[in-house]
Design an enzyme around this catalytic site. Structure first.
Site, PDB file in Angstrom:
ATOM      1  N   LYS A 166     -10.164 -68.767   0.328  1.00 46.02           N
ATOM      2  CA  LYS A 166     -10.811 -67.472   0.403  1.00 46.02           C
ATOM      3  C   LYS A 166     -12.098 -67.502  -0.419  1.00 46.02           C
ATOM      4  O   LYS A 166     -12.278 -68.381  -1.252  1.00 46.02           O
ATOM      5  CB  LYS A 166      -9.885 -66.362  -0.125  1.00 46.02           C
ATOM      6  CG  LYS A 166      -8.711 -66.084   0.814  1.00 46.02           C
ATOM      7  CD  LYS A 166      -7.765 -65.020   0.290  1.00 46.02           C
ATOM      8  CE  LYS A 166      -8.407 -63.725  -0.079  1.00 46.02           C
ATOM      9  NZ  LYS A 166      -9.146 -63.102   1.043  1.00 46.02           N
ATOM     10  N   GLU A 193     -10.222 -60.481  -5.329  1.00 43.55           N
ATOM     11  CA  GLU A 193      -9.159 -60.660  -4.344  1.00 43.55           C
ATOM     12  C   GLU A 193      -7.933 -61.306  -4.979  1.00 43.55           C
ATOM     13  O   GLU A 193      -6.797 -60.901  -4.716  1.00 43.55           O
ATOM     14  CB  GLU A 193      -9.670 -61.514  -3.186  1.00 43.55           C
ATOM     15  CG  GLU A 193     -10.643 -60.778  -2.274  1.00 43.55           C
ATOM     16  CD  GLU A 193     -11.306 -61.679  -1.251  1.00 43.55           C
ATOM     17  OE1 GLU A 193     -11.839 -61.145  -0.258  1.00 43.55           O
ATOM     18  OE2 GLU A 193     -11.308 -62.913  -1.445  1.00 43.55           O
ATOM     19  N   GLY A 222     -16.881 -64.477   1.553  1.00 48.33           N
ATOM     20  CA  GLY A 222     -17.684 -63.279   1.339  1.00 48.33           C
ATOM     21  C   GLY A 222     -18.054 -63.044  -0.114  1.00 48.33           C
ATOM     22  O   GLY A 222     -18.798 -62.103  -0.423  1.00 48.33           O
ATOM     23  N   GLY A 228      -7.894 -60.783   4.305  1.00 44.81           N
ATOM     24  CA  GLY A 228      -8.205 -61.861   5.228  1.00 44.81           C
ATOM     25  C   GLY A 228      -8.228 -63.205   4.523  1.00 44.81           C
ATOM     26  O   GLY A 228      -7.864 -63.320   3.354  1.00 44.81           O
ATOM     27  N   THR A 248     -12.034 -59.078   8.980  1.00 46.70           N
ATOM     28  CA  THR A 248     -10.720 -58.679   9.486  1.00 46.70           C
ATOM     29  C   THR A 248     -10.144 -57.553   8.634  1.00 46.70           C
ATOM     30  O   THR A 248      -9.588 -56.583   9.159  1.00 46.70           O
ATOM     31  CB  THR A 248      -9.762 -59.882   9.511  1.00 46.70           C
ATOM     32  OG1 THR A 248     -10.397 -60.982  10.147  1.00 46.70           O
ATOM     33  CG2 THR A 248      -8.493 -59.543  10.273  1.00 46.70           C
TER      34      THR A 248
END
Length: 235
Positions: A100, A109, A103, A88, A35
């Protein structure tokens, strides 16, 4: 339109709504994942049209994407405070707590989100859940002492009444994060108290970071079949 194409369209719609938050001169954090990839593409189009922004990427993949689009990319050493990060999530609960790290970019992040005045999450409606935990919780760990760290994590889970398989991502050929670490994916089922779990995981020696983002997201932009819903205050 296939289900996959429909879901990708929803992701694009969420990214388009978030683009309205980007103003000239902003210091902007660029997230990772499918996203966020749409969002970075949209920012690239705006930069090509003359938008002046200064950006920090949450992963090497996002940095490469941004540079290919001509987006100015720096580091938190150059830009230690950001106005906005758009990223995202793998799961979002009604209190805007997140999982999260699917990935593998959870450490960067979280660093970028924590350096931002605002973090806004973008996602399709499949990511919105009543309670976190169906998606395995990623925990980033140093390779040294992996078995000991894993046992410590299992003990902590037991203290909170949580249990489930813990798998090394990549197993015999471990996935290595941008920071050179491994990831343990923990299938816990429903997490009743994400804040308590977050607090008890962080001090474990060998744990670099975990994928529970509690108290970081100010808003979530969720795109579904009925349109785009905004949770919280993105402004």
């Amino acid at each position: 339109m296939s289900a996959a194409e429909d879901r990708d369209q929803r992701k694009l719609e969420a990214a388009e709504r978030a683009l309205a938050l980007v103003k000239p001169g902003m210091k902007l954090g660029l997230g990772s994942g499918s996203t966020a990839h749409h969002f970075v593409d949209l920012v690239g189009e705006r930069v090509k049209a003359g938008l002046d922004v200064h950006c920090v990427a949450t992963s090497e993949a996002t940095a490469a994407q941004a540079k290919a689009l001509g987006i100015p990319i720096g580091t938190l050493d150059d830009i230690p405070e950001l106005d906005l990060t758009v990223d995202g999530a793998d799961e979002i609960d009604p209190k805007l707590s997140l999982i999260k790290g699917g990935g593998g970019a959870l450490l960067r992040e979280k660093i970028v989100a924590s350096a931002s005045s605002r973090m806004v999450v973008i996602a399709d409606s499949t990511k919105l859940v009543t309670r976190l935990g169906a998606f395995p919780l990623p925990i980033e760990v140093v390779p040294f002492g992996l078995a000991a760290t894993r046992r410590h994590i299992e003990h902590v889970f037991g203290e909170l009444g949580l249990s489930g398989p813990i798998r090394l991502r990549g197993e015999s050929s471990p996935f290595v994060t941008d920071g050179g670490h491994y990831i343990l994916d923990c299938s816990l089922g429903a997490i009743a108290d994400p804040e308590a779990l977050s607090q008890i995981l962080s001090p474990i020696p060998g744990v670099v970071e975990h994928g529970l983002f509690v108290g970081l997201a100010r808003a979530a932009i969720i795109a579904g079949a009925e349109g785009v819903e905004v949770l919280g205050d993105p402004n």
